[in-house]
Design a protein around this motif. Structure first.
Motif, PDB file in Angstrom:
ATOM      1  N   PRO A   1       0.821  -1.211   0.000  1.00 34.93           N
ATOM      2  CA  PRO A   1       0.000   0.000   0.000  1.00 34.93           C
ATOM      3  C   PRO A   1       0.855   1.261   0.000  1.00 34.93           C
ATOM      4  N   PRO A   2       0.345   2.341  -0.542  1.00 32.76           N
ATOM      5  CA  PRO A   2       1.097   3.593  -0.556  1.00 32.76           C
ATOM      6  C   PRO A   2       1.316   4.115   0.861  1.00 32.76           C
ATOM      7  N   PRO A   3       2.453   4.769   1.112  1.00 28.98           N
ATOM      8  CA  PRO A   3       2.681   5.344   2.436  1.00 28.98           C
ATOM      9  C   PRO A   3       1.703   6.496   2.697  1.00 28.98           C
ATOM     10  N   GLY A   4       1.315   6.670   3.942  1.00 24.47           N
ATOM     11  CA  GLY A   4       0.419   7.753   4.309  1.00 24.47           C
ATOM     12  C   GLY A   4      -1.050   7.370   4.314  1.00 24.47           C
ATOM     13  N   LEU A   5      -1.375   6.132   3.942  1.00 22.17           N
ATOM     14  CA  LEU A   5      -2.767   5.681   3.985  1.00 22.17           C
ATOM     15  C   LEU A   5      -2.972   4.778   5.184  1.00 22.17           C
ATOM     16  N   SER A   6      -4.104   4.937   5.822  1.00 26.87           N
ATOM     17  CA  SER A   6      -4.452   4.095   6.963  1.00 26.87           C
ATOM     18  C   SER A   6      -5.685   3.275   6.627  1.00 26.87           C
ATOM     19  N   ILE A   7      -5.853   2.176   7.308  1.00 28.00           N
ATOM     20  CA  ILE A   7      -7.039   1.347   7.115  1.00 28.00           C
ATOM     21  C   ILE A   7      -8.255   2.134   7.575  1.00 28.00           C
ATOM     22  N   GLY A   8      -9.303   2.153   6.742  1.00 32.60           N
ATOM     23  CA  GLY A   8     -10.526   2.865   7.066  1.00 32.60           C
ATOM     24  C   GLY A   8     -10.537   4.330   6.645  1.00 32.60           C
ATOM     25  N   GLN A   9      -9.422   4.825   6.138  1.00 35.74           N
ATOM     26  CA  GLN A   9      -9.343   6.217   5.701  1.00 35.74           C
ATOM     27  C   GLN A   9     -10.058   6.363   4.359  1.00 35.74           C
ATOM     28  N   PRO A  10     -10.968   7.357   4.236  1.00 37.32           N
ATOM     29  CA  PRO A  10     -11.638   7.553   2.951  1.00 37.32           C
ATOM     30  C   PRO A  10     -10.659   8.034   1.880  1.00 37.32           C
ATOM     31  N   VAL A  11     -10.819   7.540   0.685  1.00 35.32           N
ATOM     32  CA  VAL A  11      -9.988   7.935  -0.437  1.00 35.32           C
ATOM     33  C   VAL A  11     -10.881   8.217  -1.643  1.00 35.32           C
ATOM     34  N   THR A  12     -10.368   8.961  -2.582  1.00 37.43           N
ATOM     35  CA  THR A  12     -11.052   9.207  -3.841  1.00 37.43           C
ATOM     36  C   THR A  12     -10.314   8.457  -4.928  1.00 37.43           C
ATOM     37  N   VAL A  13     -11.043   7.646  -5.674  1.00 37.11           N
ATOM     38  CA  VAL A  13     -10.445   6.859  -6.746  1.00 37.11           C
ATOM     39  C   VAL A  13     -10.977   7.389  -8.065  1.00 37.11           C
ATOM     40  N   LEU A  14     -10.080   7.749  -8.971  1.00 37.11           N
ATOM     41  CA  LEU A  14     -10.454   8.204 -10.300  1.00 37.11           C
ATOM     42  C   LEU A  14     -10.086   7.124 -11.297  1.00 37.11           C
ATOM     43  N   LEU A  15     -11.046   6.807 -12.162  1.00 36.83           N
ATOM     44  CA  LEU A  15     -10.840   5.758 -13.144  1.00 36.83           C
ATOM     45  C   LEU A  15     -11.131   6.319 -14.514  1.00 36.83           C
ATOM     46  N   GLN A  16     -10.209   6.169 -15.420  1.00 36.56           N
ATOM     47  CA  GLN A  16     -10.409   6.644 -16.780  1.00 36.56           C
ATOM     48  C   GLN A  16     -10.827   5.449 -17.619  1.00 36.56           C
ATOM     49  N   SER A  17     -11.956   5.602 -18.305  1.00 36.58           N
ATOM     50  CA  SER A  17     -12.422   4.513 -19.148  1.00 36.58           C
ATOM     51  C   SER A  17     -13.047   5.069 -20.412  1.00 36.58           C
ATOM     52  N   GLY A  18     -12.951   4.333 -21.485  1.00 34.89           N
ATOM     53  CA  GLY A  18     -13.577   4.742 -22.734  1.00 34.89           C
ATOM     54  C   GLY A  18     -12.845   5.883 -23.418  1.00 34.89           C
ATOM     55  N   ALA A  19     -13.500   6.396 -24.436  1.00 38.26           N
ATOM     56  CA  ALA A  19     -12.930   7.491 -25.217  1.00 38.26           C
ATOM     57  C   ALA A  19     -13.163   8.817 -24.508  1.00 38.26           C
ATOM     58  N   PRO A  20     -12.298   9.803 -24.736  1.00 42.24           N
ATOM     59  CA  PRO A  20     -12.512  11.121 -24.140  1.00 42.24           C
ATOM     60  C   PRO A  20     -13.811  11.741 -24.657  1.00 42.24           C
ATOM     61  N   ALA A  21     -14.474  12.513 -23.812  1.00 40.36           N
ATOM     62  CA  ALA A  21     -15.723  13.175 -24.192  1.00 40.36           C
ATOM     63  C   ALA A  21     -15.548  14.679 -24.072  1.00 40.36           C
ATOM     64  N   GLU A  22     -16.148  15.410 -25.006  1.00 37.14           N
ATOM     65  CA  GLU A  22     -16.083  16.871 -24.971  1.00 37.14           C
ATOM     66  C   GLU A  22     -17.446  17.422 -24.614  1.00 37.14           C
TER      67      GLU A  22
END
Length: 89
Positions: A1-22
């Motif tokens: 796991p990345p340093p600075g993260l604790s169990i139960g700590q909320p995180v934001t996950v960004l996922l890029q999928s598909g083609a870009p949209a304008e």
């Protein structure tokens, strides 16, 4: 796991999928449904005058959408209280 993260700590996950949209990124609440079920955005065209505009949206995240068609970047769009404007018409 990345340093600075604790169990139960909320995180934001960004996922890029598909083609870009304008398009324009707006709050999800700025787009409402008309009586026939069509997605519309409200334009502020003059003092106390609003105009509905049919739009095509794509989901972006839980609070925002991408307006891919129907609105231009130089138009004033109602982003707070669009559901109230929709009720008054």
């Amino acid at each position: 796991p990345p340093p600075g993260l604790s169990i139960g700590q909320p995180v934001t996950v960004l996922l890029q999928s598909g083609a870009p949209a304008e398009g324009l990124v707006l709050p999800r609440d700025a787009i409402v449904r008309s009586t026939n079920g069509e997605a519309i955005g409200w334009l502020h065209v003059a003092p106390e005058r609003f105009e509905p505009r049919p739009v095509r949206t794509l989901p972006l995240d839980s609070g925002r959408v991408i307006v891919a068609a129907g609105l231009n970047a130089n138009e004033r769009v109602v982003v707070h209280g669009a559901d109230l404007v929709n009720q008054i018409r």
